[in-house]
Write a protein that holds these residues in place. Structure first.
Motif, short mmCIF file in Angstrom:
data_model
loop_
_atom_site.label_atom_id
_atom_site.label_comp_id
_atom_site.label_asym_id
_atom_site.label_seq_id
_atom_site.Cartn_x
_atom_site.Cartn_y
_atom_site.Cartn_z
N ASP A 105 0.83 -1.20 0.00
CA ASP A 105 0.00 0.00 0.00
C ASP A 105 0.87 1.26 0.00
OD1 ASP A 105 -2.49 -1.18 -0.05
OD2 ASP A 105 -3.24 -0.04 1.66
N TYR A 106 1.93 1.20 0.79
CA TYR A 106 2.82 2.35 0.89
C TYR A 106 3.42 2.68 -0.48
CZ TYR A 106 6.57 5.42 2.42
OH TYR A 106 7.39 6.50 2.57
N ILE A 110 2.98 6.28 -2.38
CA ILE A 110 4.11 7.21 -2.30
C ILE A 110 5.08 7.08 -3.47
CG2 ILE A 110 6.05 7.96 -0.86
CD1 ILE A 110 3.24 8.56 0.28
N GLY A 153 8.63 -1.94 -1.24
CA GLY A 153 7.87 -1.87 0.00
C GLY A 153 8.75 -1.98 1.22
N GLU A 170 11.82 5.67 6.31
CA GLU A 170 10.52 6.26 6.65
C GLU A 170 10.35 6.24 8.16
OE1 GLU A 170 8.24 8.29 6.52
OE2 GLU A 170 7.04 7.58 4.81
N ALA A 232 -4.01 1.36 4.01
CA ALA A 232 -3.39 2.47 4.75
C ALA A 232 -4.14 3.77 4.52
CB ALA A 232 -1.93 2.61 4.33
N SER A 249 3.02 5.69 8.72
CA SER A 249 4.20 6.27 8.08
C SER A 249 3.98 7.76 7.84
CB SER A 249 4.48 5.55 6.76
OG SER A 249 3.38 5.66 5.90
N ILE A 252 2.71 9.10 4.22
CA ILE A 252 1.29 8.88 3.96
C ILE A 252 0.45 9.81 4.82
CG2 ILE A 252 -0.62 7.24 4.12
CD1 ILE A 252 1.21 5.05 3.27
N ILE A 276 12.22 1.54 3.12
CA ILE A 276 11.48 1.13 1.94
C ILE A 276 12.52 0.60 0.96
CG2 ILE A 276 9.98 1.87 0.05
CD1 ILE A 276 8.66 1.85 2.82
#
Length: 304
Positions: A105-106, A110, A153, A170, A232, A249, A252, A276
């Protein structure tokens, strides 16, 4: 050992066996039928004086000797492929091909947006397929088999058959409803443990403690997770207007704080940053398009 007496194709077969852990699939990769590949494995065992691979319920498992050989053989083959690969054949401005990545998702929120923008500017003929990382171990296996070109990720599992590089670090921050934050700007340790929490878990909350729970346990504390969310991006919108607090994070949180109506505050405990990472196979070094793509991902992430 006289190098002239060694069939270097055996090393290519060894690499395929390490990555596939299956004689039939490894044979398909190097263009050999199963009986011929079995014969190659016999020759490899004689060459190195070791079984190299032993059968188990989960497939062929490499011996300690095979594991020690995997990296140097793969690196050597990568150098040979790099020397033989025609580097001038790939021009991103005119190239037409498809690349694929799997992201958490991150990464979706991003990394992917600026990566797509860079691709449209520099390589408009390249199509990008972005797949979700639902089960990290399965995604690593897909990468090893060449089904995808890269993974992006945090907290991704290690593998002796892939290359990992850190894209950036992060940090964790807390978020909570903006109106409540205005009434009490500072989030204390007591607030953090007393307030109910919202948790992001792509697995739907499987009961395994995360970094925050582990940190709290070291201090003799435990939080109550009142709601668990599968995405997220849902977290800031879910806690707005409630007494919930969440740890997520920083990038986000900053991206969605204003639109969701939440405020950002430091975590009132010392929490380690996480990385990441970019994962790809060592075969990418011999592929001009993948070499360029990996360099592009690194360049994009340096600007985040």
């Amino acid at each position: 050992m006289n190098l002239a007496s060694i069939d270097l194709n055996l090393l290519v077969a060894f690499e395929a066996l390490m990555e596939e852990r299956n004689v039939t699939r490894a044979g398909e990769r190097v263009g050999l039928a199963q009986p011929s590949m079995s014969s190659v494995l016999t020759r490899l065992r004689a060459l190195f004086g070791d079984d190299l691979f032993v059968r188990s319920a989960s497939g062929m498992q490499p011996t300690a000797k095979a594991l020690s050989l995997a990296r140097p053989i793969s690196d050597a083959l990568g150098q040979i492929r790099g020397v033989l690969a025609p580097g001038s054949d790939f021009d991103p401005a005119t190239a037409q091909r498809r690349l694929s990545i799997a992201v958490t998702d991150y990464g979706d929120l991003i990394v992917v947006p600026p990566l797509v923008a860079a691709l449209r500017r520099e390589a408009p003929g390249i199509d990008l397929v972005v797949r979700p990382i639902i089960d990290a171990a399965t995604s690593v296996t897909s990468l090893e088999h060449g089904d995808i070109d890269a993974l992006i990720g945090g907290h991704l599992p290690a593998s002796t058959r892939i290359t990992r590089c850190m894209l950036f670090e992060e940090n964790f921050v807390c978020i909570r409803d903006s109106a409540r934050a205005r009434r009490k700007a500072k989030l204390s340790r007591d607030d953090f443990t007393r307030l109910p929490h919202a948790l992001f878990s792509s697995a739907g909350g499987d009961g395994h403690p995360g970094a925050i729970d582990t940190m709290l346990a070291r201090h003799g504390h435990k939080r109550r997770t009142a709601i668990t969310l599968a995405h997220a991006v849902a977290v800031p919108f879910a806690i707005a207007g409630t007494d919930l607090v969440a740890t997520m994070s920083e990038r986000i949180a900053r991206r969605f704080a204003a639109s969701a109506g939440v405020s950002i505050a430091p975590v009132p405990y010392d929490v380690e940053a996480f990385t990441i990472d970019l994962l790809h196979t060592r075969r990418a070094a011999a592929n001009p398009a993948l070499r360029w793509f990996i360099a592009l991902i690194n360049r994009v992430c340096k600007e985040l």
